[in-house]
Design a protein around this motif. Structure first.
Motif, PDB file in Angstrom:
ATOM      1  N   ALA A  86      42.825  42.254  32.018  1.00  0.00           N
ATOM      2  CA  ALA A  86      41.485  41.931  31.525  1.00  0.00           C
ATOM      3  C   ALA A  86      41.249  40.428  31.474  1.00  0.00           C
ATOM      4  N   SER A  87      42.284  39.633  31.169  1.00  0.00           N
ATOM      5  CA  SER A  87      42.098  38.196  31.019  1.00  0.00           C
ATOM      6  C   SER A  87      41.742  37.496  32.332  1.00  0.00           C
ATOM      7  N   ASN A  88      42.123  38.072  33.473  1.00  0.00           N
ATOM      8  CA  ASN A  88      41.731  37.447  34.741  1.00  0.00           C
ATOM      9  C   ASN A  88      40.627  38.229  35.451  1.00  0.00           C
ATOM     10  N   TYR A  89      40.006  39.144  34.731  1.00  0.00           N
ATOM     11  CA  TYR A  89      38.839  39.893  35.194  1.00  0.00           C
ATOM     12  C   TYR A  89      39.097  40.744  36.432  1.00  0.00           C
TER      13      TYR A  89
ATOM     14  N   GLN B 213      40.256  44.362  37.114  1.00  0.00           N
ATOM     15  CA  GLN B 213      40.548  45.644  36.503  1.00  0.00           C
ATOM     16  C   GLN B 213      40.166  46.756  37.465  1.00  0.00           C
TER      17      GLN B 213
ATOM     18  N   SER C  37      35.893  49.641  38.573  1.00  0.00           N
ATOM     19  CA  SER C  37      36.213  48.592  37.599  1.00  0.00           C
ATOM     20  C   SER C  37      35.662  48.904  36.215  1.00  0.00           C
TER      21      SER C  37
END
Length: 172
Positions: free
Chosen positions: A107-110, A112, A139
């Protein structure tokens, strides 16, 4: 209820592979004379080669995947068409024991990707709407949860119809 057909987006898959190839070739070319900076230049050159190999492999492996859920024939059909051939897998509804949701990414690097995991009666698992195939909506967890519910409804409705038929035939 009619068949439910979903197609992957091979253009997105191909764009990612071409991008990796271009970046890899640029790094490998830029650091080809790795004597100047020593180990850092060698690392850049090797990273470029790795990205180039991954990108070219992705280009060769890219293709369209079509998933068809057919309640009438009570099966899921997955058709893969590649550059050098095709293959098909058919999974009968009665072979599906459970359906869960898988997750790939961070999630932190978008990045998914969600997908369905079919737990089959023989103890194996099969990934449906697999990451890397770029299915529209993969996503979004809520979208994939909707897919899971829709597939479960198809399986349950055909089980109910089959049980009702056996009850009617058993009474006759």
């Amino acid at each position: 209820m009619g068949p439910w057909v979903s197609n992957s987006r091979p253009g997105a898959q191909l764009a990612l592979a071409v991008g990796a190839s271009v970046v890899g070739a640029s790094l490998a070319f830029g650091f080809r004379g790795f004597r100047a900076d020593g180990e850092n230049a060698l690392a850049g050159f090797l990273l470029g080669l790795l990205l180039l190999v991954i990108g070219v492999s992705g280009i060769l492996a890219s293709g369209r995947q079509t998933v068809t859920v057919d309640p009438k024939s009570r099966r899921v059909t997955v058709d893969d068409r590649y550059l050098f051939g095709s293959r098909s897998r058919v999974i009968a509804f009665q072979d599906i024991g459970d359906i869960s949701i898988g997750y790939l990414g961070k999630a932190s690097n978008y990045v998914q990707h969600y997908y369905l995991i079919l737990h089959l009666a023989n103890g194996t698992e099969y990934s449906l709407f697999a990451p890397g195939r770029f299915f529209e909506g993969s996503s979004s967890r809520s979208t994939v949860e909707g897919w899971r519910e829709r597939l479960q409804d198809c399986i349950n409705s055909t089980r109910l119809v089959r049980e009702a038929r056996s009850d009617v035939l058993g009474r006759g």
